[in-house]
Design a protein around this motif. Structure first.
Motif, PDB file in Angstrom:
ATOM      1  N   TYR A 225       0.844  -1.209   0.000  1.00 23.04           N
ATOM      2  CA  TYR A 225       0.000   0.000   0.000  1.00 23.04           C
ATOM      3  C   TYR A 225       0.874   1.253   0.000  1.00 23.04           C
ATOM      4  O   TYR A 225       1.869   1.327   0.713  1.00 23.04           O
ATOM      5  N   TRP A 226       0.507   2.250  -0.781  1.00 25.84           N
ATOM      6  CA  TRP A 226       1.240   3.518  -0.799  1.00 25.84           C
ATOM      7  C   TRP A 226       0.244   4.653  -0.963  1.00 25.84           C
ATOM      8  O   TRP A 226      -0.892   4.452  -1.403  1.00 25.84           O
ATOM      9  N   GLN A 227       0.659   5.844  -0.587  1.00 27.03           N
ATOM     10  CA  GLN A 227      -0.123   7.037  -0.906  1.00 27.03           C
ATOM     11  C   GLN A 227       0.811   8.232  -0.966  1.00 27.03           C
ATOM     12  O   GLN A 227       1.867   8.252  -0.334  1.00 27.03           O
ATOM     13  N   GLN A 228       0.416   9.212  -1.754  1.00 29.73           N
ATOM     14  CA  GLN A 228       1.211  10.416  -1.917  1.00 29.73           C
ATOM     15  C   GLN A 228       1.066  11.313  -0.686  1.00 29.73           C
ATOM     16  O   GLN A 228       0.102  11.190   0.073  1.00 29.73           O
ATOM     17  N   LYS A 229       2.018  12.219  -0.502  1.00 26.81           N
ATOM     18  CA  LYS A 229       1.928  13.208   0.578  1.00 26.81           C
ATOM     19  C   LYS A 229       2.275  14.567  -0.011  1.00 26.81           C
ATOM     20  O   LYS A 229       3.210  14.675  -0.819  1.00 26.81           O
ATOM     21  N   VAL A 230       1.516  15.577   0.383  1.00 25.46           N
ATOM     22  CA  VAL A 230       1.753  16.920  -0.146  1.00 25.46           C
ATOM     23  C   VAL A 230       1.768  17.919   1.013  1.00 25.46           C
ATOM     24  O   VAL A 230       0.780  18.032   1.751  1.00 25.46           O
ATOM     25  N   ASP A 231       2.878  18.613   1.184  1.00 24.42           N
ATOM     26  CA  ASP A 231       3.007  19.604   2.257  1.00 24.42           C
ATOM     27  C   ASP A 231       2.929  21.012   1.678  1.00 24.42           C
ATOM     28  O   ASP A 231       3.458  21.279   0.585  1.00 24.42           O
ATOM     29  N   TYR A 232       2.294  21.895   2.436  1.00 22.32           N
ATOM     30  CA  TYR A 232       2.090  23.269   1.965  1.00 22.32           C
ATOM     31  C   TYR A 232       2.613  24.255   3.006  1.00 22.32           C
ATOM     32  O   TYR A 232       2.301  24.135   4.197  1.00 22.32           O
ATOM     33  N   SER A 233       3.366  25.227   2.536  1.00 22.85           N
ATOM     34  CA  SER A 233       3.721  26.376   3.356  1.00 22.85           C
ATOM     35  C   SER A 233       3.115  27.587   2.653  1.00 22.85           C
ATOM     36  O   SER A 233       3.483  27.897   1.516  1.00 22.85           O
ATOM     37  N   ILE A 234       2.156  28.234   3.306  1.00 22.36           N
ATOM     38  CA  ILE A 234       1.340  29.246   2.617  1.00 22.36           C
ATOM     39  C   ILE A 234       1.395  30.575   3.364  1.00 22.36           C
ATOM     40  O   ILE A 234       1.248  30.611   4.594  1.00 22.36           O
ATOM     41  N   ASP A 235       1.589  31.656   2.616  1.00 23.47           N
ATOM     42  CA  ASP A 235       1.396  33.012   3.136  1.00 23.47           C
ATOM     43  C   ASP A 235       0.196  33.588   2.415  1.00 23.47           C
ATOM     44  O   ASP A 235       0.204  33.694   1.180  1.00 23.47           O
ATOM     45  N   ALA A 236      -0.829  33.950   3.184  1.00 23.23           N
ATOM     46  CA  ALA A 236      -2.056  34.449   2.557  1.00 23.23           C
ATOM     47  C   ALA A 236      -2.461  35.769   3.195  1.00 23.23           C
ATOM     48  O   ALA A 236      -2.163  36.024   4.362  1.00 23.23           O
ATOM     49  N   THR A 237      -3.132  36.592   2.417  1.00 25.51           N
ATOM     50  CA  THR A 237      -3.646  37.856   2.937  1.00 25.51           C
ATOM     51  C   THR A 237      -5.127  37.961   2.624  1.00 25.51           C
ATOM     52  O   THR A 237      -5.548  37.716   1.491  1.00 25.51           O
ATOM     53  N   LEU A 238      -5.894  38.313   3.665  1.00 29.48           N
ATOM     54  CA  LEU A 238      -7.308  38.608   3.460  1.00 29.48           C
ATOM     55  C   LEU A 238      -7.438  40.109   3.218  1.00 29.48           C
ATOM     56  O   LEU A 238      -7.116  40.905   4.106  1.00 29.48           O
ATOM     57  N   HIS A 239      -7.878  40.471   2.008  1.00 29.14           N
ATOM     58  CA  HIS A 239      -8.139  41.879   1.689  1.00 29.14           C
ATOM     59  C   HIS A 239      -9.620  42.105   1.970  1.00 29.14           C
ATOM     60  O   HIS A 239     -10.466  41.931   1.086  1.00 29.14           O
ATOM     61  N   ALA A 240      -9.911  42.464   3.239  1.00 33.77           N
ATOM     62  CA  ALA A 240     -11.310  42.463   3.692  1.00 33.77           C
ATOM     63  C   ALA A 240     -12.143  43.489   2.919  1.00 33.77           C
ATOM     64  O   ALA A 240     -13.269  43.187   2.508  1.00 33.77           O
ATOM     65  N   ALA A 241     -11.605  44.672   2.707  1.00 38.16           N
ATOM     66  CA  ALA A 241     -12.386  45.714   2.033  1.00 38.16           C
ATOM     67  C   ALA A 241     -12.673  45.322   0.592  1.00 38.16           C
ATOM     68  O   ALA A 241     -13.783  45.533   0.082  1.00 38.16           O
ATOM     69  N   GLU A 242     -11.683  44.724  -0.063  1.00 36.78           N
ATOM     70  CA  GLU A 242     -11.843  44.319  -1.476  1.00 36.78           C
ATOM     71  C   GLU A 242     -12.540  42.976  -1.611  1.00 36.78           C
ATOM     72  O   GLU A 242     -12.873  42.548  -2.716  1.00 36.78           O
ATOM     73  N   ARG A 243     -12.700  42.284  -0.493  1.00 34.11           N
ATOM     74  CA  ARG A 243     -13.300  40.934  -0.501  1.00 34.11           C
ATOM     75  C   ARG A 243     -12.514  40.015  -1.439  1.00 34.11           C
ATOM     76  O   ARG A 243     -13.063  39.413  -2.374  1.00 34.11           O
ATOM     77  N   ALA A 244     -11.228  39.960  -1.182  1.00 39.38           N
ATOM     78  CA  ALA A 244     -10.347  39.139  -2.015  1.00 39.38           C
ATOM     79  C   ALA A 244      -9.293  38.490  -1.124  1.00 39.38           C
ATOM     80  O   ALA A 244      -9.055  38.929   0.001  1.00 39.38           O
ATOM     81  N   VAL A 245      -8.701  37.429  -1.655  1.00 33.14           N
ATOM     82  CA  VAL A 245      -7.608  36.740  -0.973  1.00 33.14           C
ATOM     83  C   VAL A 245      -6.444  36.652  -1.944  1.00 33.14           C
ATOM     84  O   VAL A 245      -6.643  36.401  -3.143  1.00 33.14           O
ATOM     85  N   SER A 246      -5.241  36.899  -1.461  1.00 32.05           N
ATOM     86  CA  SER A 246      -4.066  36.595  -2.267  1.00 32.05           C
ATOM     87  C   SER A 246      -3.189  35.656  -1.461  1.00 32.05           C
ATOM     88  O   SER A 246      -3.225  35.663  -0.228  1.00 32.05           O
ATOM     89  N   GLY A 247      -2.428  34.841  -2.167  1.00 27.17           N
ATOM     90  CA  GLY A 247      -1.604  33.871  -1.456  1.00 27.17           C
ATOM     91  C   GLY A 247      -0.404  33.436  -2.274  1.00 27.17           C
ATOM     92  O   GLY A 247      -0.356  33.613  -3.491  1.00 27.17           O
ATOM     93  N   ARG A 248       0.558  32.893  -1.566  1.00 31.13           N
ATOM     94  CA  ARG A 248       1.771  32.354  -2.185  1.00 31.13           C
ATOM     95  C   ARG A 248       2.126  31.099  -1.409  1.00 31.13           C
ATOM     96  O   ARG A 248       2.128  31.124  -0.182  1.00 31.13           O
ATOM     97  N   ALA A 249       2.363  30.007  -2.118  1.00 34.10           N
ATOM     98  CA  ALA A 249       2.629  28.743  -1.430  1.00 34.10           C
ATOM     99  C   ALA A 249       3.874  28.073  -1.969  1.00 34.10           C
ATOM    100  O   ALA A 249       4.172  28.159  -3.164  1.00 34.10           O
ATOM    101  N   THR A 250       4.581  27.409  -1.076  1.00 41.50           N
ATOM    102  CA  THR A 250       5.604  26.455  -1.485  1.00 41.50           C
ATOM    103  C   THR A 250       5.007  25.069  -1.262  1.00 41.50           C
ATOM    104  O   THR A 250       4.586  24.745  -0.149  1.00 41.50           O
ATOM    105  N   VAL A 251       4.945  24.311  -2.337  1.00 38.70           N
ATOM    106  CA  VAL A 251       4.283  23.010  -2.284  1.00 38.70           C
ATOM    107  C   VAL A 251       5.330  21.919  -2.466  1.00 38.70           C
ATOM    108  O   VAL A 251       6.110  21.952  -3.424  1.00 38.70           O
ATOM    109  N   THR A 252       5.357  20.977  -1.527  1.00 36.87           N
ATOM    110  CA  THR A 252       6.331  19.887  -1.598  1.00 36.87           C
ATOM    111  C   THR A 252       5.577  18.582  -1.829  1.00 36.87           C
ATOM    112  O   THR A 252       4.807  18.134  -0.979  1.00 36.87           O
TER     113      THR A 252
END
Ligand SMILES: [Zn+2]
Length: 681
Positions: free
Chosen positions: A90-117
């Motif tokens: 049995y095997w399964q993949q693994k995916v790790d995320y390091s994410i920096d996100a910003t909630l732009h509350a007034a604009e009702r938007a999200v921006s983000g940047r991730a390093t995905v392993t």
């Protein structure tokens, strides 16, 4: 543990456990069996012959297939064993995320940047990597928008411009190409990912937050601000598994998600007045909370009683957030999660308490920080939300498997009810019953599918149905009521199943006829498991097998056959007839009494029974005699293995039968109740 069963349920279970399923037979079964040795020769004028062919009728769903025949499951191998357990390969993949996100509350938007392993634990070389781009569901031209009714729960909302803007995609400083097809993106690789290798890439994105996000995420304006509920909000690597390879079923709305386990380090930057909660454990309370709030937070971690961290009076008061200007960054860590969701609001009241789980979870030390975040509109019932969550999580931990995460957060906002690991979104504000119901249901999803990670795009019943089933018992315990079979009560099942155009439970959710998702994904599979536990196997035998299924597949990816095989393997039963009748077909049940007769000597009773539709179930009947005494009798489902007509017989011991009633406890979804009772003339 103090479990409650209805009186009828207990007697039924005792009977069923002994008579129906002990294949060696029991006194009751042998007594009712026409083949029992002491049975005298029939002396009545005519024994009712079979009124149907001896071969099973198969008008729909399983043409030409006997309902007891083995099911065509995938060939077992060393990845998935014939027992239903994961194998040595049995095997399964693994995916790790390091994410920096910003909630732009007034604009009702999200921006983000991730390093995905991405850890390729498969034995296969991968030439490309697929991403889920689920925000693209909210483009006007998405397949999901065009294939669902406009304005419906999962449909497109007029005038909203959503979808991902991907501003960069790189690996090792080099740009990567991605082909985007609606909610999926394929990254083609110059160098394939070999077995055992790790592939790391960086991606940056932004999107406008949909006010109605397919009932998975949303923004709601409330009196003291806005509640943001964020989910399916970052590009995530698609599941690659041994069954389907890349699971390239797009996001159309009704199918939820099937993703990889991985670890998350997430930093969320939000306005200073906001409280941010997530499925992860807060790492920097000192940076984002005032000294007073931090002290309350720490007190909550040691308290079984609810502690208020931010009260109604404090919402909007600058003294309730750390001094200074500009936004704050909240850091969270979550391990072994299949996704990461969060919520943020300037209007949040915030309550918390500890829950001690006696058996340790997978990634916590036995202590769970249970939290509720809600605007004051919800305060009447939400001030009890932490206690409700404590009950649900504690009960399911004791009954099925320890809760695996260090936090359990309930968020009130526009989303009607949606689950993510460690955090759930619940709309209910009007009554204790509705809030407990949705809270318990959404937290129940931490067992199915957050821990036991099933394919929600294909098999909604493996999470919604299993969860609706376990909810029957938590709810009964919370309200001190006897358990019933919940949404799958027999009468309701019959009426739901009498509508045109039936589909089997195995249907993919995005291919289920509108308005029928609740029945096929929730009600019917829950009713099926309830039948299996209370009416076929009995609680002891069922629970041993169901717990084994959870233990075997916790933090793994079971398929339907792994569940069916595990239940048969551990319970020690051939249940092909049950799976085919309930899950693979639209079979209906009709058990009927044809005639009751006695022989001339009055020492034998013949009960002629028929099974008049496709489904088979064990038979139970109550016999009433002229002296007022009654017998409760049962036949195993195996009587229907070769015929649709069966004659049961027994010695009435000098009494005359005055009444026979099939299914006296009313637990079966029998389509014709007019033939369920016989009364002597
Ligand atoms: Zn659900």
């Amino acid at each position: 543990m103090a479990r409650r069963y209805g009186a009828w349920s207990r007697s039924l279970v005792a009977l069923v456990g002994g008579a129906l399923l002990g294949l060696a037979g029991s006194a009751v079964a042998q007594d009712a069996d026409q083949n029992a040795e002491e049975r005298p020769e029939p002396t009545r004028s005519s024994l009712a012959g079979p009124t149907f062919d001896t071969a099973f009728r198969a008008p729909n769903g399983f043409q030409g297939t006997h309902i007891f025949a083995p099911l065509a499951w995938p060939q077992a191998n060393r990845v998935r064993l014939g027992s239903g357990a994961p194998g040595v390969d049995y095997w399964q993949q693994k995916v790790d995320y390091s994410i920096d996100a910003t909630l732009h509350a007034a604009e009702r938007a999200v921006s983000g940047r991730a390093t995905v392993t991405y850890h390729n634990n498969s034995p296969d070389t991968l030439d490309y990597v697929w991403l889920h781009l689920e925000q693209n569901l909210f483009r006007e031209d998405s397949v999901g928008a065009l294939s669902k009714e406009p304005g419906s729960r999962f449909g497109y909302r007029e005038g909203f411009e959503g979808g991902y803007e991907i501003s960069s995609l790189t690996s090792d400083g080099r740009d990567l190409e991605m082909a985007v097809y609606d909610t999926l993106g394929r990254i083609d690789l110059d160098d394939p990912i070999e077995p055992g290798e790790t592939f790391t890439f960086e991606i940056a994105w932004s999107f406008n937050i949909p006010p109605f996000g397919a009932d998975r995420m949303a923004v709601e304006d409330v009196e003291q601000g806005a509640v943001f509920q964020l989910a399916q909000w970052f590009p995530a690597v698609v599941m690659y598994d041994d069954i389907d390879g890349w699971n390239t079923l797009g996001y159309l709305g009704q199918g939820e998600f099937y993703t990889n386990f991985g670890d998350y380090d997430v930093r969320i930057t939000a306005p200073r007045s906001h409280i941010v909660v997530s499925g992860g454990l807060l790492q920097n309370a000192s940076d984002v909370l005032t000294d007073e709030a931090k002290a309350r937070y720490e007190r909550a971690r040691r308290s079984g009683e609810t502690v208020t961290i931010r009260s109604a009076d404090e919402v909007g008061d600058p003294a309730s957030w750390p001094a200074g200007d500009g936004p704050l960054t909240w850091e969270f860590r979550a391990e072994n999660m299949r996704t990461f969701a969060w919520a943020s609001s300037d209007a949040f009241l915030w309550d918390a308490a500890n829950l001690e789980i006696s058996d340790r979870g997978t990634v916590h030390d036995g202590n769970v920080l249970v939290q509720a975040a809600y605007p004051k509109e919800g305060i009447e019932h939400w001030q009890n939300a932490v206690a409700m969550a404590q009950h649900s999580v504690e009960f399911n931990s004791r009954q099925w498997h320890p809760y695996p995460y260090p936090v359990a957060v309930n968020v009130n906002g526009r989303v009607g009810g949606m689950e993510y690991p460690g955090i759930v979104f619940c709309r209910a504000r009007r009554s204790e019953r509705s809030l407990y119901g949705v809270t318990d249901h959404e937290f129940g999803h931490n067992w199915f599918p957050m821990m036991v990670n099933t394919d929600e795009r294909r098999y909604a019943w493996m999470d919604e149905g299993f969860n609706t089933f376990i909810n029957i018992y938590t709810k009964a315990d919370y309200f001190g009521e006897s358990d019933d079979n919940g949404r799958g009560s027999p009468g309701r099942m019959v009426s739901r199943q009498s509508a045109d155009n039936q589909q089997p439970i195995m249907s993919y959710p995005d291919q289920i006829w509108r308005g029928r998702l609740g029945y096929l994904a929730y009600g019917k599979p829950a009713a099926a498991l309830w039948q299996l536990r209370e009416n076929v196997l009995g609680p002891e035998r069922f629970d041993r097998a169901f717990r084994e299924y959870i233990d075997r597949w916790a933090f793994k990816h079971p398929q339907p056959a792994d569940f069916f095989r595990t239940m048969e393997d551990v319970a020690g039963a051939d249940l092909a007839w049950f799976w085919r009748g309930w899950f693979y077909s639209t079979a209906e049940l009709d058990q009927a009494i044809v005639e009751v007769e006695e022989n001339e000597d009055g020492d034998w009773v013949y009960l002629d029974l028929e099974n008049r539709r496709e489904m088979v179930m064990p038979v139970e009947f109550e016999v009433e005699y002229d002296d007022g005494s009654t017998d409760f009798r049962a036949l195993p489902v195996e009587v229907w293995a070769t015929t649709n007509a069966w004659t049961a017989g027994w010695n009435p011991k000098g009494r005359r039968v005055v009444r026979v009633t099939l299914d006296p406890n009313g637990v079966l979804p029998d389509f014709d109740e007019s033939n369920d009772e016989w009364v002597a003339e």
